[in-house]
Design a protein around this motif. Structure first.
Motif, PDB file in Angstrom:
ATOM      1  N   ASN A   1       0.214  -0.608   0.010  1.00 31.58           N
ATOM      2  CA  ASN A   1      -0.286   0.023   0.561  1.00 31.58           C
ATOM      3  C   ASN A   1       0.927   1.065  -0.060  1.00 31.58           C
ATOM      4  O   ASN A   1       1.572   1.539   1.220  1.00 31.58           O
ATOM      5  N   LYS A   2       1.071   2.288  -1.315  1.00 32.11           N
ATOM      6  CA  LYS A   2       1.396   3.207  -1.598  1.00 32.11           C
ATOM      7  C   LYS A   2       0.483   4.480  -0.752  1.00 32.11           C
ATOM      8  O   LYS A   2       0.385   4.728  -1.940  1.00 32.11           O
ATOM      9  N   GLN A   3       0.941   5.032  -0.150  1.00 32.47           N
ATOM     10  CA  GLN A   3      -0.147   6.478  -0.178  1.00 32.47           C
ATOM     11  C   GLN A   3       0.704   7.893   0.483  1.00 32.47           C
ATOM     12  O   GLN A   3       1.875   7.438   1.047  1.00 32.47           O
ATOM     13  N   PHE A   4       0.449   8.415   0.195  1.00 34.29           N
ATOM     14  CA  PHE A   4       0.125   9.685  -0.166  1.00 34.29           C
ATOM     15  C   PHE A   4      -0.423  10.478   1.332  1.00 34.29           C
ATOM     16  O   PHE A   4      -1.825  10.430   0.468  1.00 34.29           O
ATOM     17  N   ASN A   5      -0.225  11.332   1.703  1.00 35.42           N
ATOM     18  CA  ASN A   5      -1.001  12.173   2.763  1.00 35.42           C
ATOM     19  C   ASN A   5      -0.934  13.599   3.073  1.00 35.42           C
ATOM     20  O   ASN A   5       0.508  13.556   2.866  1.00 35.42           O
ATOM     21  N   VAL A   6      -1.483  14.891   2.841  1.00 35.64           N
ATOM     22  CA  VAL A   6      -1.643  15.805   2.872  1.00 35.64           C
ATOM     23  C   VAL A   6      -2.925  16.264   3.737  1.00 35.64           C
ATOM     24  O   VAL A   6      -3.824  16.277   3.623  1.00 35.64           O
ATOM     25  N   GLY A   7      -2.069  17.162   4.867  1.00 33.53           N
ATOM     26  CA  GLY A   7      -3.015  17.469   6.309  1.00 33.53           C
ATOM     27  C   GLY A   7      -2.838  18.475   5.991  1.00 33.53           C
ATOM     28  O   GLY A   7      -1.288  19.540   6.642  1.00 33.53           O
ATOM     29  N   LEU A   8      -4.058  19.624   7.049  1.00 33.98           N
ATOM     30  CA  LEU A   8      -3.973  20.996   7.531  1.00 33.98           C
ATOM     31  C   LEU A   8      -5.314  20.745   9.227  1.00 33.98           C
ATOM     32  O   LEU A   8      -6.269  20.614   8.923  1.00 33.98           O
ATOM     33  N   ASP A   9      -4.219  21.143   9.536  1.00 34.58           N
ATOM     34  CA  ASP A   9      -4.602  21.372  11.016  1.00 34.58           C
ATOM     35  C   ASP A   9      -4.861  22.998  11.769  1.00 34.58           C
ATOM     36  O   ASP A   9      -3.760  23.181  11.423  1.00 34.58           O
ATOM     37  N   VAL A  10      -5.908  23.610  12.024  1.00 38.89           N
ATOM     38  CA  VAL A  10      -6.014  24.608  12.362  1.00 38.89           C
ATOM     39  C   VAL A  10      -7.575  24.665  13.770  1.00 38.89           C
ATOM     40  O   VAL A  10      -7.988  24.111  14.423  1.00 38.89           O
ATOM     41  N   ALA A  11      -6.714  25.712  15.020  1.00 38.84           N
ATOM     42  CA  ALA A  11      -7.775  26.273  15.823  1.00 38.84           C
ATOM     43  C   ALA A  11      -6.982  27.936  15.764  1.00 38.84           C
ATOM     44  O   ALA A  11      -6.373  28.185  15.606  1.00 38.84           O
ATOM     45  N   PHE A  12      -8.865  28.761  16.668  1.00 34.41           N
ATOM     46  CA  PHE A  12      -8.540  29.833  16.532  1.00 34.41           C
ATOM     47  C   PHE A  12      -9.241  29.883  17.812  1.00 34.41           C
ATOM     48  O   PHE A  12     -10.017  29.038  18.416  1.00 34.41           O
ATOM     49  N   PHE A  13      -8.980  31.648  18.441  1.00 32.23           N
ATOM     50  CA  PHE A  13      -9.701  32.073  19.755  1.00 32.23           C
ATOM     51  C   PHE A  13      -9.702  30.656  20.543  1.00 32.23           C
ATOM     52  O   PHE A  13     -10.485  30.665  21.292  1.00 32.23           O
ATOM     53  N   LYS A  14      -7.677  30.757  21.050  1.00 36.10           N
ATOM     54  CA  LYS A  14      -8.115  29.186  22.253  1.00 36.10           C
ATOM     55  C   LYS A  14      -8.832  28.216  21.927  1.00 36.10           C
ATOM     56  O   LYS A  14      -9.589  27.689  22.795  1.00 36.10           O
ATOM     57  N   SER A  15      -8.568  27.645  20.753  1.00 33.41           N
ATOM     58  CA  SER A  15      -9.640  26.342  20.312  1.00 33.41           C
ATOM     59  C   SER A  15     -11.235  26.074  20.153  1.00 33.41           C
ATOM     60  O   SER A  15     -11.512  25.880  20.558  1.00 33.41           O
TER      61      SER A  15
END
Length: 589
Positions: free
Chosen positions: A270-284
């Motif tokens: 299994n060949k896997q590519f992954n790209v992700g973005l994590d965000v949090a605002f205003f003290k989560s």
């Protein structure tokens, strides 16, 4: 009293079967682990872990001699015993070294070895011709033994592994791993596989130009690529050429080849590519994540046909490439936060596309209601296209081909069609969850949703048969809406004793929309304050009421079974998911 019970074609009164027959399963499970750690140097330690699981399962089935499936044999019974033991033994060195005085720039390297094994033992026995009483139901009372079978099965895996992480002030993180795995289930020539991964994370919210932005709590970009190996689902001795006994001759035991084997059978990659973005605002108070993945599964295990002159019907080989790619989105927040009251809310949605990229000899593979073909989704339905009912005479109608330009009432004049617009895979699925808490009181409710797939009912051919199975199988209530007179608009053909021109045969008639929203989980709980429990040496006492599968909203009003099915979206007279209410107490000491 059995005199009033009617039986037709092997279909029997389920209430009698439930009362007179027996089907029990008992399971015992033991799990445990032990771990030890030795500090060799300031930055170097050695860890050893051993975990094991043991369970046995005893199964007993009995069918009575008076009525039902066991009547013709004078009653029959079957017993099985399965014992399974598996363990994992891991040993590794862990070297962590800080580069600066603040210890926020460091690297961590691991090197180790792991071994695991599964030992399985199965015993089965069967017999028939039981005494004319319901009191004697075990095999000891059978007059004629019919089955005796026992076999041990073992499999083992080994892995030499290494990993390395580099962390620079929690702003930049680079990771890598390499492991060489071996499995006993594969051929002697390709038993080992090399697998690796690499990834990186940029925590932009730790950068100086964003550090003073108080409204940004988290902004992280991450990506990875790796190759992993799969050996699960390959059986125990899939690669071996084996003999089977039972080919007896003149009363003497005999054996014959029963599997051709394949010494070149190897890992599924299994060949896997992954790209992700994590965000949090205003003290989560507001947070979320977005992921995109692209996974190609290469070397899939499948049975390819062999010429009958070889003495075998097929051989297991690594063939085919399948691609899955999609996105996953999660959004969460805390709309209301006070000293005593909190409201948390999360919503997630996922979308996946799959495609068959390669098959053995580029040849399509028939798989029941599916047909695997290169360039198409794995779960597109392959069925005769249903066109409805002729309002003039009540005949069933099918489209002759994929163009849907002409219809016919003769099933032999239509062809099966691969329809990529109707697949077993949902286009979107996810959940919407709300959690409310006030002091020690909490309430959580989760709605699960699923849209865009179609469900297939293979038993529709028997339960909506327009007369061919009347008196043999109970019919669906939808049959009451069948065509009765010229001009009737309905999807149920005219009912005729003996059937109506093969209307019951497999077709897209038995496809239903799989869209639904389900109130999957609701839980109300109360945590008793510690000032009332500490005298009893109780650290935590929680009383809760939980409801499961309480409500379901579906879009297809004609769907005769539950909307939640397996990965192939096919109903197999499955029991509906239970609607349950549970009351419980959790005690923490």
């Amino acid at each position: 009293m059995l005199l009033n019970f009617q039986k037709n074609g092997g279909v029997f009164n389920p209430l009698v079967r439930a009362s007179y027959n027996k089907n029990t399963t008992k399971q015992t499970t033991l799990r445990g682990y032990v771990t030890g750690e030795a500090k060799i140097m300031t930055d170097l330690k050695f860890t050893s872990r051993y975990s094991a699981e043991y369970f046995d399962v005893s199964e007993d089935a009995y069918r009575n001699p008076f009525y039902g499936d066991g009547q013709a044999q004078g009653g029959d019974a079957f017993s099985a015993y399965t014992r399974l033991f598996n363990y994992t033994f891991s040993n590794f060195f862990d070297y962590r070294k800080s580069i600066n005085k603040a210890q926020d720039v460091y690297f961590d390297v691991k090197l180790g070895y792991e071994a695991s094994a599964i030992k399985n033992y199965t015993l089965q026995a069967g017999g028939q011709a039981f005494p004319a009483t319901l009191a004697l139901q075990y095999l000891a009372s059978a007059a004629t033994p019919t089955t005796a079978y026992t076999i041990p099965r073992d499999r083992a895996n080994t892995s030499t592994f290494s990993s390395a992480d580099f962390n620079y002030k929690n702003r930049y993180v680079v990771t890598g791993s390499f492991h060489r795995d071996g499995s006993s289930v594969f051929g002697a020539n390709f038993r080992y596989g090399n697998f690796w991964s690499a990834g990186g994370t940029w925590n932009a919210s730790e950068e100086k130009f964003l550090k003073d932005k108080k409204w940004i709590t988290l902004l992280k970009l991450r990506s990875s690529y790796g190759i992993t190996g799969n050996s699960l689902g390959f059986g125990y001795y899939t690669s071996l050429a084996t003999y089977g006994y039972g080919s007896n001759y003149t009363g003497l035991p005999g054996s014959a080849p029963n599997k051709v084997g394949n010494p070149n059978l190897s890992w599924e990659n299994n060949k896997q590519f992954n790209v992700g973005l994590d965000v949090a605002f205003f003290k989560s108070r507001l947070y979320g994540s977005l992921d995109y993945y692209d996974r190609k599964s290469d070397g899939l295990l499948a049975t390819i046909p062999l010429s009958p002159t070889s003495g075998f019907t097929g051989q297991n080989q690594n063939i085919g490439v399948i691609q899955n790619k999609g996105i996953e989105l999660l959004i969460g927040g805390k709309p209301l936060v006070t000293k005593n009251f909190n409201w948390d809310i999360t919503f997630n949605i996922a979308h996946n596309n799959n495609k068959v990229l390669s098959l053995y000899n580029h040849s399509p593979v028939n798989a029941g209601q599916f047909k695997y073909t290169e360039g198409n989704t794995l779960q597109a339905y392959f069925l005769r296209p249903w066109a409805g009912v002729d309002p003039a005479n009540g005949d069933p109608l099918w489209y002759t081909d994929a163009t849907h330009k002409s219809t016919t009432n003769a099933i032999n004049k239509t062809t099966q069609v691969l329809d990529n617009t109707k697949t077993a895979m949902p286009k979107y699925y996810g959940a919407f969850t709300n959690t409310f808490s006030y002091k020690g009181i909490s309430l959580t409710a989760q709605l699960y949703y699923n849209f865009g797939n179609y469900l297939y009912d293979p038993y529709g051919s028997y339960l909506s048969s327009e007369g061919i199975y009347l008196g043999v199988f109970g019919q669906m209530s939808q049959e009451l809406n069948s065509w009765k007179k010229a001009g009737d608009i309905t999807n149920i053909p005219k009912i005729i004793s003996g059937g109506n021109k093969n209307s019951y045969r497999a077709s897209s008639r038995f496809l239903y929309k799989g869209d639904y929203i389900r109130l999957r989980d609701v839980q109300f709980g109360y945590t008793v304050p510690q000032k009332y429990t500490h005298k009893a040496y109780i650290n935590n006492l929680n009383i809760y009421v939980r409801g499961t599968n309480l409500l379901t909203f579906k879009t297809d009003k004609y769907l005769p079974f539950d909307t939640e099915t397996g990965v192939n979206s096919t109903n197999n007279l499955d029991v509906f998911p239970l609607k349950s209410i549970t009351v419980g107490i959790k005690i923490g000491l």
